[in-house]
Structures are given as C-alpha cells and as structure tokens.
Scaffold this active site. Sequence first.
Site, mmCIF file in Angstrom:
data_model
loop_
_atom_site.group_PDB
_atom_site.id
_atom_site.type_symbol
_atom_site.label_atom_id
_atom_site.label_comp_id
_atom_site.label_asym_id
_atom_site.label_seq_id
_atom_site.Cartn_x
_atom_site.Cartn_y
_atom_site.Cartn_z
ATOM 1 N N PRO A 9 0.793 -1.227 0.000
ATOM 2 C CA PRO A 9 0.000 0.000 0.000
ATOM 3 C C PRO A 9 0.825 1.277 0.000
ATOM 4 C CG PRO A 9 -0.112 -1.097 2.129
ATOM 5 C CD PRO A 9 0.534 -2.060 1.176
ATOM 6 N N ALA A 76 3.357 -0.971 4.725
ATOM 7 C CA ALA A 76 2.854 -1.000 6.106
ATOM 8 C C ALA A 76 2.358 -2.387 6.529
ATOM 9 C CB ALA A 76 1.741 0.033 6.272
ATOM 10 N N HIS A 79 4.306 -4.777 8.914
ATOM 11 C CA HIS A 79 4.281 -4.674 10.373
ATOM 12 C C HIS A 79 3.000 -5.225 11.000
ATOM 13 C CE1 HIS A 79 7.608 -2.185 9.223
ATOM 14 N NE2 HIS A 79 6.810 -1.327 8.616
ATOM 15 N N ASP A 86 1.202 -15.915 6.508
ATOM 16 C CA ASP A 86 0.659 -17.258 6.282
ATOM 17 C C ASP A 86 0.721 -17.640 4.806
ATOM 18 O OD1 ASP A 86 0.157 -17.523 8.974
ATOM 19 O OD2 ASP A 86 -2.004 -17.184 8.832
ATOM 20 N N HIS A 99 12.790 -3.112 1.833
ATOM 21 C CA HIS A 99 12.284 -1.774 2.144
ATOM 22 C C HIS A 99 13.212 -0.736 1.539
ATOM 23 C CE1 HIS A 99 9.412 -3.506 4.848
ATOM 24 N NE2 HIS A 99 10.389 -4.251 5.339
ATOM 25 N N LEU A 100 12.608 0.348 1.100
ATOM 26 C CA LEU A 100 13.393 1.488 0.622
ATOM 27 C C LEU A 100 14.152 2.119 1.784
ATOM 28 C CD1 LEU A 100 10.422 2.820 -1.437
ATOM 29 C CD2 LEU A 100 12.631 2.336 -2.488
ATOM 30 N N SER A 101 13.431 2.392 2.857
ATOM 31 C CA SER A 101 14.026 3.042 4.028
ATOM 32 C C SER A 101 14.596 1.990 4.975
ATOM 33 C CB SER A 101 12.962 3.875 4.753
ATOM 34 O OG SER A 101 11.918 3.044 5.234
ATOM 35 N N ARG A 110 7.854 0.250 13.330
ATOM 36 C CA ARG A 110 8.382 -0.303 12.071
ATOM 37 C C ARG A 110 9.504 -1.315 12.314
ATOM 38 N NH1 ARG A 110 6.023 3.141 8.169
ATOM 39 N NH2 ARG A 110 5.739 5.217 9.030
HETATM 40 O O1 CA2 Z 1 10.716 1.754 3.413
HETATM 41 C C1 CA2 Z 1 9.858 1.053 2.861
HETATM 42 O O2 CA2 Z 1 9.990 0.580 1.729
HETATM 43 C C2 CA2 Z 1 8.525 0.802 3.595
HETATM 44 O O3 CA2 Z 1 8.089 -0.504 3.259
HETATM 45 C C3 CA2 Z 1 7.570 1.850 3.053
HETATM 46 C C4 CA2 Z 1 6.204 1.821 3.757
HETATM 47 C C5 CA2 Z 1 6.371 1.823 5.270
HETATM 48 O O4 CA2 Z 1 5.104 1.656 5.888
HETATM 49 C C6 CA2 Z 1 7.313 0.739 5.757
HETATM 50 O O5 CA2 Z 1 7.452 0.859 7.153
HETATM 51 C C7 CA2 Z 1 8.663 0.881 5.098
HETATM 52 C C8 CA2 Z 1 5.369 3.034 3.358
HETATM 53 C C9 CA2 Z 1 5.143 3.180 1.882
HETATM 54 C C10 CA2 Z 1 4.453 4.479 1.673
HETATM 55 O O6 CA2 Z 1 4.989 5.087 0.525
HETATM 56 C C11 CA2 Z 1 4.816 6.432 0.382
HETATM 57 C C12 CA2 Z 1 5.379 6.985 -0.728
HETATM 58 C C13 CA2 Z 1 5.278 8.334 -0.949
HETATM 59 C C14 CA2 Z 1 4.587 9.129 -0.067
HETATM 60 C C15 CA2 Z 1 4.016 8.578 1.054
HETATM 61 C C16 CA2 Z 1 4.131 7.208 1.275
#
Ligand code: CA2
Length: 144
Positions: A9, A76, A79, A86, A99-101, A110
């Site tokens: 998402p 998200a 988490h 499953d 993950h990107l971050s 997280r």
């Molecule tokens: O770092 C990642 O790739 C995450 O999976 C990104 C998720 C976050 O919930 C995970 O903890 C780490 C969030 C993706 C939301 O992407 C956005 C992109 C642009 C603006 C706002 C949200």
Amino acid sequence: MKILFLNGPNLNLLGQREPEIYGSLTLAQIEAKVRKHAAKLGAEVDFRQSNSEGELVSWIQQARGSFDLIVLNAAAYTHTSIALRDAISAVGIPTIEIHLSNVYRREEFRHRSMIAPVCKGVISGFGANSYLLALEAAVNDTRK
Ligand code: CA2
C-alpha cells in the site's frame, strides 16, 4: 529464473511525497531499473503493486508453479499482516523482504516485521537499490 516483485500500500505514491525518506523515483521508474538489471542477469520479472492486502495474498498464492522467488515490499502490511505471513509460508516460494528506508532507524512500530521470520532474508535502507540488491541476491542464491 522468474521473479515476482510485489509492492504494498501507498507505494504507488512514490516520487510525489516524502522524497527524503523514500527517494525521488516513482514506482514505474524503479520498475524500469529492475527490468533493465534483470535483463542483464537473464532473469524474468513481473512487477505489481496493490493497496489491498487480499490482492497481495492472492498474488502470493497464485505464484506457486509460476515463479521461483518473490521480492516483497509489503510496505505497512510488513508490520501488521499475519495473512501475508501465512501466504508466504503456505506457498513455500523463497521470499525476500525489502524496504526502501531503513526501518530500524525509524519509529518503533516499524521495527517489528510479521513476515521476516518466514522470509529468506531482509534488505532495508538502500532506496531503489534495495530492489536491485534483492534481484542480485535472488539470482545468486538460486545459482548455488
Ligand atoms: O521503506 C519502505 O519501503 C517501507 O516498506 C515503506 C512503507 C512503510 O510503511 C514501511 O514501514 C517501510 C510506506 C510506503 C508508503 O509510501 C509512500 C510513498 C510516498 C509518499 C508517502 C508514502
């Protein structure tokens, strides 16, 4: 080798907001990088995004028999989702969580991944390169 990249998402919003956390590339631009690198490595790639947990679960289930490996940025749902965990366990296809971050430098909520225990490994914090590193890991791991 066939690799299924699944994105969860809000990743459709990449490139539009929060570039300091997620980088400035759109998901389509990341996909283009993945496809270019996959071609060099001789891997076949399918790349999808959904905001729906159920759709991600269905794609994981349907991957059985069609894909050798899944690369999953569950966003998200990482988490929270026992359903994704499953599904990964049930299909038995090696899955790499990405993950990107760097989720461990961010909020406490997280730091917990529901899916990491059923994944082959986790790559977190390299921006769009997390996708390319997962591709490398996928190809190298199955060549062993
Ligand atoms: O770092 C990642 O790739 C995450 O999976 C990104 C998720 C976050 O919930 C995970 O903890 C780490 C969030 C993706 C939301 O992407 C956005 C992109 C642009 C603006 C706002 C949200």
